[in-house]
Write an enzyme that holds these catalytic residues in place. Structure first.
Site, short mmCIF file in Angstrom:
data_model
loop_
_atom_site.label_atom_id
_atom_site.label_comp_id
_atom_site.label_asym_id
_atom_site.label_seq_id
_atom_site.Cartn_x
_atom_site.Cartn_y
_atom_site.Cartn_z
N LYS A 6 44.96 80.96 53.86
CA LYS A 6 43.87 80.04 54.25
C LYS A 6 42.87 79.90 53.10
O LYS A 6 42.46 78.81 52.76
CB LYS A 6 43.11 80.54 55.49
N ASN A 53 59.86 57.44 53.29
CA ASN A 53 59.44 58.85 53.27
C ASN A 53 60.70 59.69 53.08
O ASN A 53 61.70 59.46 53.76
CB ASN A 53 58.77 59.20 54.60
N ARG A 80 49.81 63.35 56.14
CA ARG A 80 51.15 63.54 55.58
C ARG A 80 51.17 63.39 54.05
O ARG A 80 52.18 63.67 53.41
CB ARG A 80 52.12 62.52 56.18
N HIS A 116 50.20 101.20 44.67
CA HIS A 116 51.47 101.06 43.95
C HIS A 116 51.41 99.95 42.90
O HIS A 116 52.45 99.51 42.43
CB HIS A 116 52.61 100.81 44.95
N LYS A 140 50.29 68.00 55.59
CA LYS A 140 50.41 68.75 56.84
C LYS A 140 51.87 68.95 57.26
O LYS A 140 52.26 70.02 57.68
CB LYS A 140 49.65 67.98 57.94
N CYS A 172 55.48 61.60 53.01
CA CYS A 172 54.59 60.46 53.10
C CYS A 172 54.52 60.00 54.55
O CYS A 172 55.28 60.45 55.39
CB CYS A 172 55.13 59.33 52.24
O1 M6R Z 1 54.61 72.63 61.00
P1 M6R Z 1 55.01 74.01 60.54
O2 M6R Z 1 54.41 75.09 61.33
O3 M6R Z 1 56.51 74.16 60.46
O4 M6R Z 1 54.47 74.11 59.06
C1 M6R Z 1 54.82 75.17 58.23
C2 M6R Z 1 53.87 75.27 57.06
O5 M6R Z 1 53.99 74.16 56.24
C3 M6R Z 1 52.41 75.39 57.54
O6 M6R Z 1 52.27 76.46 58.43
C4 M6R Z 1 51.45 75.58 56.36
O7 M6R Z 1 51.70 76.79 55.73
C5 M6R Z 1 50.04 75.51 56.91
N1 M6R Z 1 49.61 74.15 56.99
C6 M6R Z 1 49.07 76.31 56.12
O8 M6R Z 1 47.80 76.29 56.71
#
Ligand code: M6R
Length: 563
Positions: free
Chosen positions: A452, A97, A27, A471, A558, A2
Site C-alpha cells: 500500500k 484492450n 483501467r 538474517h 485497477k 485499457c
Molecule cells: O482484482 P484482483 O484482486 O485479482 O487484483 C490483483 C492485484 O492486481 C491487486 O490486488 C493489486 O495488487 C492491488 N490493486 C494493490 O492495491
C-alpha cells in the site's frame, strides 16, 4: 488494461461515451481518445486523463461512437499511440484492450498498409480493411482468426449504423438500453438500469440501436441479457475513491459476514485446495493459509498466479483451485485456471466477472464496487471471509461470527485516530525507506502494508517476518529509519528491540502502548483484520501529502488484464 466503450442510439454519442469512459479510467489513464461517425469519422485523442477530452466533445458529431482510455503496453504514451486507430482509408476506427502478440507478423502480412502508430492494436483496423469487401461482419471474423494474444475490441465503420465487438481473454460486455445499446470493458460504464450480456471468448456482437446479434464460430447464438445490481450504488464523487472505500469498510464487512458460507465450507472440507491470486489478493491468501492452519488445522498451498505454471507438475489431479480476485478479471489468475484444468472455487467481488462465470462455485466478497486502484475494503472483506471459513472448517462458525461481531465498531475506532495517522504521515513524508515487520498473522499484514505504501506514496517500503531481519536486512537500519511493527505477540518485541538498538524509529501498531514505540496506533478486535486499516489510511495520507493522486498511481491500473 485499457478501457473501451461504444455507443449506438439516437442521442449524441460523445457526451455519453465521455461519461462512460470516465468510469473506466481506473483501467488506465495515460491517454484517451474518441471517434464518432456522422458524415465521416471524427477523431480526437489526448495525452493524459479522460477529462482532457471534454473541450472537444462538441467537435465530435453523430449518434454512434467508440472511445478508449489507455494503459500503454506497446508504444510510448503519445497522441499518435492513443486509440482509436484508423485503417488506411480513415473509414474504419477501432479501440482495443489487450495485446496482439503476433502484431509484427501481421504487419508483415499487411505490407502496403500505412501504419501511423507504434501500437500492436492498429493491425486490427488494417485487418478489417483487408476483408471489408466481403462485408463488415465477415471482415471482423477473418481478422479474429488471424489475431493471437488477448483482445477485446470495438470496430466502427463509416456509413454502417452498427458497431462490431469481439473478445478473447479480456472482458467485454454488451449493454442493452431502450432504443440504444452499448459495449464496454466493464458494466460500470453503462447507465444504471442497463441490462447486460457478457461476451465469452471468440464471441462477436453486432450492435445497432435496435438490436444486438451475437455470433460464435460464425453462427448466431442466443444469449439472455440480465439485470446487474452490483453497480447500482456506485456514485461519482468529487474526492478520492480510495478514501471513500476505506471509510466504507464498517458497512462492507457487515455484508461479508452476513452470508451463508455452509456450501463453501463443505467444499473446502471435502477437497484439497490450492489458493491462487495476485497482489493484495495474494496477501489475503497468505493470511488464509495461516487462518486455516491455526484455526482448523487444514493445510493449503498458496501460489502467486503469475508463478503458478512452475508448480503445475506437483498439483494433485483431484485438487481444487481456490482463485481469489477482487476484479475477477486478473489475467494471471485466469491463465492459471486455464492451465490447471481443475475444478474452481473462487472468492470474487465483481459478480459479472469472467472468474465468477467460469467458476464451479463462487463465494461473493460483497464489498461493493471498488474503484480506487488500491485494494482496501476488498482486502478487509477477503480477510473476514477467510476467517469465517477457517472457523467453519473447524466446526466453530458461530465462534468465528462472534469474534467478528464488533468489527464495524473496531474499524471505526481506527478511524477515530485518523488525525494522529495523518500527523504520522507528515513525519514520514520525506523518508526514502520504510520497513514493516510482523510475525505469524502479521507477516502477511507487513507485506500488504508495504505494498500500500509503495503504490500510493512511491516511498520504498518492505515487509518482513520479524525474525528474518537479523538474517540480512538489519544492515539497512540506521538512526531514524522508520520501522512499522505489528505487535500482536511477545516475540515480535525481540525484533523491535533489535531495530531500536540500531536507532530505528519504531511505529507500533498494537493493542497497547509499549515503551519501545516512538509512535503508537492503537488497534482493537481481531488483530489480523483491524491492524491493516491504519496502514491503508497512512498510505492514503502519505500519497496525498506528497502530491499524488491515490486513485491513479503512476504506471498502475485497477484491473490487470494483461499477463
Ligand atoms: O482484482 P484482483 O484482486 O485479482 O487484483 C490483483 C492485484 O492486481 C491487486 O490486488 C493489486 O495488487 C492491488 N490493486 C494493490 O492495491
Amino acid at each position: 488494461m485499457c478501457g473501451i466503450i461504444g455507443y449506438v442510439g439516437d442521442r449524441r454519442a460523445s457526451p455519453i461515451l465521455f461519461k462512460g469512459l470516465k468510469k473506466l479510467e481506473y483501467r488506465g489513464y495515460d491517454s484517451a481518445g474518441m471517434a464518432t461517425s456522422g458524415s465521416g469519422i471524427h477523431l480526437k485523442k489526448v495525452v493524459g486523463e479522460v477529462k482532457k477530452l471534454k473541450p472537444f466533445l462538441s467537435s465530435l458529431p453523430g449518434t454512434i461512437g467508440i472511445a478508449h482510455t489507455r494503459w500503454a503496453t506497446h508504444g510510448k504514451v503519445s497522441e499518435r499511440n492513443a486509440h482509436p486507430h484508423l485503417d488506411c482509408s480513415g473509414k474504419i476506427a477501432i479501440v482495443h484492450n489487450g495485446i496482439i502478440e503476433n502484431h509484427e507478423e501481421l504487419k508483415e502480412r499487411l505490407k502496403g498498409h500505412e501504419f501511423r502508430s507504434e501500437t500492436d492494436s492498429e493491425v486490427i483496423a488494417h485487418l478489417v480493411e483487408e476483408n471489408l469487401s466481403r462485408g463488415p461482419l465477415k471482415a471482423v471474423f477473418e481478422a479474429m482468426k488471424l489475431m493471437r494474444g488477448s483482445f477485446s475490441f470495438i470496430v466502427m465503420i463509416e456509413g454502417f449504423p452498427f458497431l462490431i465487438a469481439g473478445r478473447k481473454d479480456t472482458p467485454l460486455y454488451v449493454g442493452i438500453g431502450e432504443g440504444e445499446n452499448f459495449v464496454a470493458s466493464d458494466v460500470l460504464a453503462f447507465p444504471k438500469g442497463t441490462k447486460v450480456i457478457p461476451l465469452e471468448d471468440y464471441e462477436v456482437a453486432l450492435v445497432s440501436k435496435e438490436s444486438v446479434a451475437i455470433y460464435r464460430d460464425g453462427k448466431r447464438v442466443k444469449k439472455q441479457a440480465r439485470s446487474v445490481s452490483f453497480f447500482e450504488d456506485f456514485e461519482e464523487i468529487e474526492g478520492h475513491y480510495m478514501y471513500k472505500e476505506i471509510k466504507e469498510e464498517p458497512k462492507s464487512v457487515s455484508r461479508a459476514m452476513n452470508q451463508d458460507l455452509s456450501e463453501a465450507i463443505r467444499i473446502l472440507r471435502e477437497n484439497e485446495v490450492c489458493l491462487i491470486a495476485s497482489g493484495t489478493s495474494y496477501h489475503a491468501c497468505l493470511m488464509a493459509k495461516l487462518l486455516f492452519s491455526k484455526i482448523a488445522g487444514k493445510k493449503v498451498e498458496v501460489y502467486l498466479a503469475s508463478e503458478f505454471s512452475h508448480f503445475l507438475d506437483s498439483i494433485p489431479k483431484d485438487a481444487m483451485i481456490f482463485a481469489v480476485s477482487q476484479s475477477g478479471e486478473t489475467a494471471d489468475v485466469l491463465e492459471a485456471i486455464k492451465l490447471a484444468k481443475r475444478k474452481v472455487i473462487s472468492l470474487v467481488n465483481v459478480p459479472t466477472s469472467t472468474l465468477a462465470r467460469i467458476s464451479d462455485y463462487v463465494i461473493h466478497l460483497n464489498a461493493g464496487p471498488e474503484v480506487g486502484v488500491a485494494a482496501t475494503k476488498s482486502y478487509v472483506n477477503q480477510l473476514v471471509i477467510f476467517t469465517l471459513l477457517a472457523y467453519g472448517l473447524a466446526g466453530k462458525l458461530g465462534e468465528g461470527r462472534k469474534l467478528l461481531q464488533d468489527l464495524p465498531k473496531e474499524i471505526e475506532f481506527i478511524f477515530s485516530q485518523e488525525e494522529k495517522i495523518r500527523m504520522l504521515a507528515e513525519k514520514l513524508r520525506d523518508k526514502e525507506h520504510i520497513f514493516l515487520i510482523g510475525r505469524g498473522y502479521s507477516y502477511p499484514s507487513s507485506l500488504e502494508g508495504a505494498l500500500k505504501i509503495k503504490e500510493i506514496s512511491y516511498i520504498h517500503a518492505e515487509g518482513f517476518a520479524g525474525g528474518e531481519l537479523k538474517h540480512g536486512t538489519l544492515a539497512l537500519i540506521e538512526k531514524g529509519t522508520p520501522c512499522i511493527a505489528f505487535v500482536d505477540d511477545e516475540e515480535i518485541l525481540n525484533n523491535v528491540n533489535e531495530v531500536k538498538a540500531r536507532g530505528g524509529y519504531i511505529i507500533g501498531i498494537a493493542g497497547r502502548h509499549n515503551e519501545l514505540f516512538d509512535e503508537f496506533i492503537a488497534v482493537k478486535g481481531f488483530f489480523p483484520i483491524t491492524s491493516i486499516v491504519p496502514l491503508q489510511l497512512l498510505s492514503y495520507h502519505l500519497g496525498v501529502l506528497r502530491g499524488y493522486n491515490p486513485d491513479k498511481p503512476r504506471n498502475l491500473a485497477k484491473s490487470v488484464t494483461v499477463k
